[in-house]
Every structure is written in structure tokens, then in C-alpha cells.
Design a protein around this motif. Structure first.
Motif, PDB file in Angstrom:
ATOM      1  N   ASP A  77     -85.597  27.258  73.153  1.00 21.22           N
ATOM      2  CA  ASP A  77     -85.230  27.892  74.418  1.00 21.22           C
ATOM      3  C   ASP A  77     -86.479  28.293  75.206  1.00 21.22           C
ATOM      4  O   ASP A  77     -87.434  28.847  74.655  1.00 21.22           O
ATOM      5  CB  ASP A  77     -84.380  29.144  74.166  1.00 21.22           C
ATOM      6  CG  ASP A  77     -82.985  28.817  73.686  1.00 21.22           C
ATOM      7  OD1 ASP A  77     -82.521  27.694  73.969  1.00 21.22           O
ATOM      8  OD2 ASP A  77     -82.351  29.675  73.046  1.00 21.22           O
ATOM      9  N   GLN A 405     -71.467  32.991  76.958  1.00 19.96           N
ATOM     10  CA  GLN A 405     -72.487  31.962  76.757  1.00 19.96           C
ATOM     11  C   GLN A 405     -71.928  30.594  77.147  1.00 19.96           C
ATOM     12  O   GLN A 405     -70.835  30.234  76.746  1.00 19.96           O
ATOM     13  CB  GLN A 405     -72.940  31.923  75.296  1.00 19.96           C
ATOM     14  CG  GLN A 405     -73.509  33.223  74.779  1.00 19.96           C
ATOM     15  CD  GLN A 405     -74.607  33.762  75.656  1.00 19.96           C
ATOM     16  OE1 GLN A 405     -75.599  33.086  75.916  1.00 19.96           O
ATOM     17  NE2 GLN A 405     -74.440  34.973  76.131  1.00 19.96           N
ATOM     18  N   ALA A 407     -72.000  27.888  75.916  1.00 24.30           N
ATOM     19  CA  ALA A 407     -72.301  27.166  74.681  1.00 24.30           C
ATOM     20  C   ALA A 407     -71.177  26.199  74.340  1.00 24.30           C
ATOM     21  O   ALA A 407     -70.020  26.589  74.279  1.00 24.30           O
ATOM     22  CB  ALA A 407     -72.503  28.157  73.539  1.00 24.30           C
ATOM     23  N   ASP A 412     -75.795  26.307  69.852  1.00 23.02           N
ATOM     24  CA  ASP A 412     -76.091  27.133  71.024  1.00 23.02           C
ATOM     25  C   ASP A 412     -75.810  28.611  70.794  1.00 23.02           C
ATOM     26  O   ASP A 412     -76.098  29.433  71.668  1.00 23.02           O
ATOM     27  CB  ASP A 412     -75.248  26.656  72.220  1.00 23.02           C
ATOM     28  CG  ASP A 412     -75.532  25.215  72.591  1.00 23.02           C
ATOM     29  OD1 ASP A 412     -76.708  24.825  72.528  1.00 23.02           O
ATOM     30  OD2 ASP A 412     -74.584  24.501  72.930  1.00 23.02           O
TER      31      ASP A 412
END
Length: 717
Positions: A77, A405, A407, A412
């Protein structure tokens, strides 16, 4: 993992050559930092971006003088990317969580780098665009929450289209579909509790999980909140043995979950508010007896948490109150009448246990819902991940973070353990263990605990299995006892919809939990009620006649599920009929399960309950079973007749459907591909479409297709 490896795995740089990646790595500076190191401080200017190479970094905001974690970053990230384009103050802080390794890049070095390489510049622009988009979503959500918070105490009189009494999963599912069918519909859900509370641990089926997906809960999110379930497992026992016989399973088809209702409903309520913009008012008491529900426009008299009275005027009122069935009782159409179906009702007694030692039974620890069947009923074992010791505000914070999120994969999201640490939450493994007994064979004159213990003592094998567990005396907040009960559970209504009202889920009908009928069949029938509601509002006619499709469908489902449940319970009279009826169910149902994809409104169940051939064979079997019980026939003789019916039916399926193409040995360990029972179970791995594997670190089962354990975060070994 080297810096080059981390850059190579980043999706934004996937089009860069090795030379370009090496050039980028050469201008980035690697450094190691300890727990708590502040890479970025909120409010301070900065000219450096960071790439996380090893470890974890938390992103925090200062809210009312306290730091609040809003995001957790892991290997690969970037953070601080806005420093590439402006000199403004940082909008959040980024702190090391444990020891970390980062690679940093100064703004000036970045400008020199991209001056000669447009492809690298484009890659960073994509990364920057993703961060800006993510920040925008977060800000938009915060604005939405502020607006919602400002409107939540709204207890002035309301004029709306649809009022839903209760905001459990089925009330929300109904409301969601009403709004999807007719977007201009104004729907408000009224819930008497300030927040969800525990009701019962539940084992879900694939239909229910698909419905949760449609409501905004992804598989990665559910893996972190709930217990993994890979199928169903049955055993048979009798009073004269300490053995569990007749082991039967259907596993490895797909992943489902065993859930705590407080956690589930908290997650669904947040998701429904966020994605569907449902208005859910908590702490609202609906005084049904004092309301005006027989007028064309219904008037619900309500009070808020402060005792302030207000009125909700609605064209349609939906009862999603569960077993309370407030509207069927109000209109005097509620009934408990098993004699109308020539059947019996059921009593259920359950408690919560912690495992002490491993039960030495083949495949017992594999994550399936376990059933032990006997002539009076059956006993369930549902393994739960319990968050009960986590306060509601911390639970809500964790769930909000998970759902917010963007994700799409497990990679993730932080692991369950990381989430618990981040939000100061805790969880433990518990088992919901409970009997469901035919009322015509149950004991009388005993307390709930005495009845539970009575059935334990009746069956030596059950007594032996339970010796591996310890009772939890007060498992849930506000429930200062160990044993609970649902009595005389079978109920429905003369009709479940009238002029301007309908009832859905358990408020409309409840049969039996043997195949998770509550949530599983509640989703399909709620969908039908929502469809009729939206059409009625569009046509300007919300009379009883406008709900006729829903009523007919509900009646058909109820009658068939009563018949099926009769078939299962009466089959428990003998081990042969027990085994053949389960074989019948799997052979018939697997044809419907395997082709399924996302939630399908046209086929909303695990098994198609109204398939004419299925209805016909269940009628035939139940007729034989009922007649045999009434005459007092030897259960072994009845079992022989049932076996003949089942074997003929499975033969018909093989001759007229593609059942022969289904490798049954993929989904049950106890049968070969043509349905013959094996002398020894199939112990091979990777048999079905889904397989749960045991994490060597945390000793919990998870999806074998995942690279890391979603619970502890350790790589799959």
C-alpha cells in the motif's frame, strides 16, 4: 520480500518493465521503523510519499480530541500520495503498528523520475486517482452519516408509503426489494431496540448467504465476522447404544456461515443504510393495539426512546416482528393449528457450550452443522464465532470499517485477529447446542433445563458427546440463565396479507429449524411480498386482492415445508428410513444447488420446494409414514416401504435428468458416484467445488483457495 517484488505486485505498476521498476526502486529510500513511529502527522505539511514494504500502518483522524483509526494499510500500500501534487497540510496521520519497513520517495525525486518516463508517471497518476477516489468516498460517507445522525432522532409525524415493524434481516430484505422495484417508494423501518441484540446462533444455507451478498455483505467481510460452514452432517442414535451410526453428510459444495444475530443484524443495518439508504429508526415502540390499522391509510402510534409520541401514516404496513406476529394477532388471523395439516408441532431447548476436548468421531471437527437424530427429534451443534464480549460501539466501529473498505478480496482486508486488536474487540468459539422435539413425544411437567437434561440422559451417545463440552452459564448480555426454549413453534395465519398490510418471515409462518427454514425461506417469501407491495403502490390499489400472488405462494410453501418436515421427523423412527430420506433429499436437491450463481429471485431457495415431482414423492412417503404410525406398525416395515419409494425415485432421476453426470462422491464422503453407500468413507482431499482447510496456527478452518488465513493472517502452509 524485496522492494522490487513489492512494486511488481502492485496493480498500478503491472504494465511497467523490469528496467522501469528497477529505476523506480533505485530512487526510493528503504528504512525500518518501530511501533508507533509517525510517518505522517495530521495538519503538518509534507513532501514525501511512502510504500509499505513490510508490516502494518494505521491511518488515524483526530475526532473530538481522540485519535480514531479509519484504515489499516498492509504490504504494497502507498500512503501520503497527495504530497506529489500539493504542499497542503496532511489530512490524516499514519503510524507504524509494530515493526515496519517502508520505501519513501521525495517530491523532487518523483518529478525527476517521471520527466523521462511517461509510463511511470501514468502509473503514479492511477495510484493517486485511486486514493483521491477513496478519500472522496470516505468524505461522502461521513457526510451521509452526519445527515443521518441529524435526522435519526426524527420522531415527528411521518407520512410514508411503507412502514416496516422490525428491522431484522427479513424486514430489511423486504424493504430493500420494495425500493428496488419502485425507487420512489418511501420506506421506514421501526425497531424497538436501540441496537441489535443476540437472539440465537444460526446455521445458514447458500440461499441465505446469497441474499446477504445482495444486501452488501461480501464473503471477505463475512469470513471475518462469522464461523465457517462447509456443509451439513448427520448421525443417528438409539437408546440402547452409546454409538453414533448412519453418518451422512453433504459437504464441500460452497462456503456458508454460522452466525450470531447481533453481529449479523448490526452489519446488515449499516450496509442497508450505506448502500440502499434505508431509513431505520431505532428505539421506537409501536403500540399496535392503539393504532388505526383498519383504515385505508394506516396510522401507527409510536413512541421514541425518550417517550415522545408520534404517528406514522403509511399506505402499507409490513410486519417483520418475527415470532411476535403482531399484525396477524391484531387482525385475529394468527393460528397454531398443526391438526389442520395432520401433523405435530415442535419444542426446542438449547444452551451454549465451550469445547473442552476434541470429540473423537470421524470428521466431527470439520466445519459443518452437525445433527444427531433419534426417534423423538434431533440435536444440533452449531459452532459460532462469538463477539458477545465486545461492546456495541466497538463492534459497530469494526463493522463500519470492514464495510467501508473498497475490498474485493481477502488480501485487501486485515485478519480477524488484526481487526480485534485494532478495535479493542474480542471473540471466542462457542457452540449452540439444542434439541428439537416432536410435541407429541415430548415430556411434560419439567423446566427447560430439566427437559434438556432429560433428553441427554435418554441417549448414551449424546451424553458421551456432550461430555466433551462445558456449559456456559450466562452466555449473552441480559440473559442470566444457561438454557433457552422456543415452544410449540409451528404457526401460520389464515392469511398473511390484507388491506394495506402484510406479514413476512417468522411473522407470517414458522415451521421448523431442521433445514434453516427461517432465514432461508423467509428471503424468498419476503421477495414475493415486496414484489406485490411495489406493484400495489404503483397501481394505487393496496387492497387484500393486490397481495394474492404472495398469499398463494406463501400458502404453497408452508404446506410443502410442513410435509417435508413431517417426512424427516417420521423417518427418524428407524435408521433405514432416516438414511434413505436424507439420500432422497440430496439426490433431488443437488440438481438445483450446483447450477446456482448469485441470488436469484426466480429460484430463491437451496432446493426447489414446489417442483411437482418433489411434491409428489414427499406426499407419497408421508402418507406411508403417517398410516404406519397410526396403525402402530413396526418402524422397520415402514422403513422398507420408504426405501422402495426412495430408490425408485432416485432411479427415475437418473433416467430422466442429468443426475448421472453429478459426481456424488465429490459432495458426500459416504457414497460412491452412483449413490451406493461405501463401507469406508472417502477421505480424499479436494473432492468438491469448495474445501475448508485447517489453519496450523489458529486451528480454525478456512477456504483452501485463499493464500492467507482470514482469521490470524498467517500464510497457508
Amino acid at each position: 520480500m524485496t522492494l522490487f517484488d513489492v512494486l511488481q505486485k502492485n496493480l498500478h505498476f503491472e504494465n511497467l518493465s523490469n528496467d522501469e521498476l528497477n529505476q523506480l526502486a533505485s530512487v526510493m529510500v528503504l528504512s525500518k521503523h518501530s511501533d508507533g513511529y509517525p510517518f505522517i502527522r495530521e495538519g503538518e505539511a509534507g513532501d514525501t510519499i511512502f510504500l509499505l514494504v513490510e508490516g502494518t500502518v494505521v491511518v488515524t483522524l483526530l475526532v473530538e480530541g481522540r485519535e480514531q483509526v479509519i484504515q489499516t494499510l498492509t504490504t504494497g500500500d502507498f500512503f501520503g500520495l497527495l504530497a506529489l501534487i500539493d504542499n497542503e497540510a496532511r489530512t490524516a496521520s499514519c503510524l507504524a503498528q509494530g515493526d515496519v519497513v517502508v520505501a519513501s520517495l521525495k517530491r523532487n525525486s518523483y518529478k525527476e523520475l517521471i520527466g523521462d518516463n511517461a509510463r511511470t508517471a501514468l502509473a503514479f497518476q492511477r495510484a493517486l486517482g485511486q486514493q483521491v477516489a477513496s478519500d472522496f468516498r470516505n468524505v461522502s460517507q461521513q457526510i451521509h452519516e452526519l445527515l443521518y445522525a441529524a435526522s435519526e432522532p426524527q420522531t415527528n409525524d411521518l407520512d410514508i408509503d411503507v412502514a416496516v415493524i422490525g428491522s431484522g434481516p427479513l424486514g430489511m430484505f423486504y424493504a430493500m426489494w420494495v425500493q428496488r422495484f419502485r425507487q420512489e417508494t418511501k420506506v421506514v423501518l421501526l425497531d424497538r431496540r436501540m441496537h441489535p441484540v443476540h437472539k440465537v446462533g444460526e446455521s445458514t444455507l447458500s440461499t441465505t448467504v446469497r441474499a446477504f451478498n445482495a444486501m452488501g455483505l461480501s464473503l471477505p467481510v463475512m469470513r471475518r465476522l462469522f464461523g465457517n460452514k462447509a456443509g451439513l452432517r448427520w448421525f443417528y442414535t438409539q437408546q440402547d447404544t452409546d454409538k453414533l451410526d448412519g453418518h451422512f453428510d453433504v459437504v464441500d459444495i460452497e462456503e456458508t456461515y454460522q452466525v450470531e444475530r447481533r453481529v449479523l443484524e448490526t452489519a446488515l443495518q449499516y450496509s442497508m443504510r450505506k448502500y440502499e439508504h434505508l431509513e431505520i429508526l431505532n428505539g421506537i415502540q409501536v403500540k399496535v393495539r392503539d393504532s388505526k390499522l383498519k383504515d385505508p391509510v394506516k396510522e401507527l402510534l409510536c413512541t421514541d426512546a425518550d417517550g415522545k409520541a408520534f404517528t406514522v401514516r403509511a399506505k402499507v404496513v409490513c410486519d417483520a416482528s418475527g415470532a411476535a406476529s403482531v399484525l396477524p394477532r391484531y387482525f385475529d388471523v394468527y393460528r397454531k393449528a398443526p391438526e389442520q395439516q395432520d401433523t405435530f408441532s415442535y419444542n426446542s431447548y438449547f444452551a451454549y457450550f465451550r469445547p473442552k476436548t476434541k470429540v473423537p468421531v470421524d470428521f466431527w471437527d470439520y466445519p459443518a452443522t452437525r445433527h444427531i437424530c433419534f426417534k423423538e427429534g434431533w440435536l444440533w451443534f452449531i459452532s459460532l464465532i462469538s463477539w458477545e464480549k465486545t461492546p456495541q460501539d466497538k463492534l459497530e466501529g469494526m463493522i463500519k470499517y470492514l464495510i467501508d473498505q473498497p475490498a474485493e478480496t481477502d488480501a485487501d482486508l486485515p485478519s480477524r485477529e488484526a481487526l480485534a486488536k485494532q478495535f479493542d474487540a474480542s471473540y471466542e468459539s462457542l457452540f449452540s447446542i439444542g434439541f428439537t422435539i416432536r410435541t407429541d413425544r415430548d415430556v411434560e411437567g419439567m423446566s427447560i433445563e430439566e427437559r434438556f437434561n432429560h433428553w441427554v440422559q435418554q441417549y448414551p451417545a449424546i451424553q458421551w458427546v456432550l461430555s466433551h463440552y462445558e456449559l456456559v452459564e450466562a452466555p449473552y448480555e441480559g440473559k442470566n440463565r444457561a438454557h433457552f426454549a422456543f415452544m410449540d413453534m409451528l404457526h401460520d395465519a389464515d392469511y398473511a396479507a390484507g388491506d394495506g398490510w402484510c406479514a413476512v418471515g417468522d411473522a407470517a409462518m414458522f415451521i421448523n429449524p431442521f433445514f434453516s427454514l427461517g432465514l432461508n425461506y423467509g428471503t424468498g417469501t419476503s421477495y414475493m411480498a415486496a414484489k406485490d407491495t411495489a406493484a400495489a403502490l404503483a397501481n394505487g390499489d393496496v387492497s387484500k386482492a393486490s397481495f394474492q400472488n404472495y398469499q398463494d405462494y406463501l400458502t404453497s410453501i408452508f404446506e410443502q415445508k410442513v410435509r417435508e418436515t413431517d417426512m424427516y421427523y417420521r423417518s427418524f423412527n428407524h435408521p433405514i428410513s432416516y438414511e434413505r430420506v436424507l439420500a432422497l433429499t440430496i439426490a433431488n436437491g443437488i440438481l438445483d444447488v450446483l447450477p446456482r450463481d448469485g441470488y436469484s429471485a426466480s429460484d430463491p431457495y437451496v432446493f426447489d420446494p414446489l417442483n411437482p415431482r418433489w411434491v409428489s414423492v414427499t406426499k407419497q412417503i408421508v402418507r406411508v409414514q403417517r398410516d404406519g404410525e397410526k396403525r402402530g406398525d413396526d418402524p422397520a416395515d415402514t422403513a422398507k416401504t420408504v426405501k422402495k419409494i426412495v430408490d425408485d425415485y432416485i432411479g427415475m432421476l437418473r433416467a430422466t435428468t442429468n443426475l448421472n453426470d453429478v459426481p456424488l462422491s465429490h459432495y458426500t464422503r459416504f457414497y460412491d458416484d452412483v449413490g451406493n453407500r461405501l463401507e469406508e468413507p472417502n477421505r480424499s482431499k479436494a473432492r468438491g467445488d469448495y474445501e475448508a482447510i485447517l489453519c496450523k496456527n489458529c486451528t480454525l478452518y478456512f477456504d483452501d483457495s485463499l493464500a492467507i488465513c482470514p482469521y490470524c493472517g498467517q500464510p497457508k502452509l
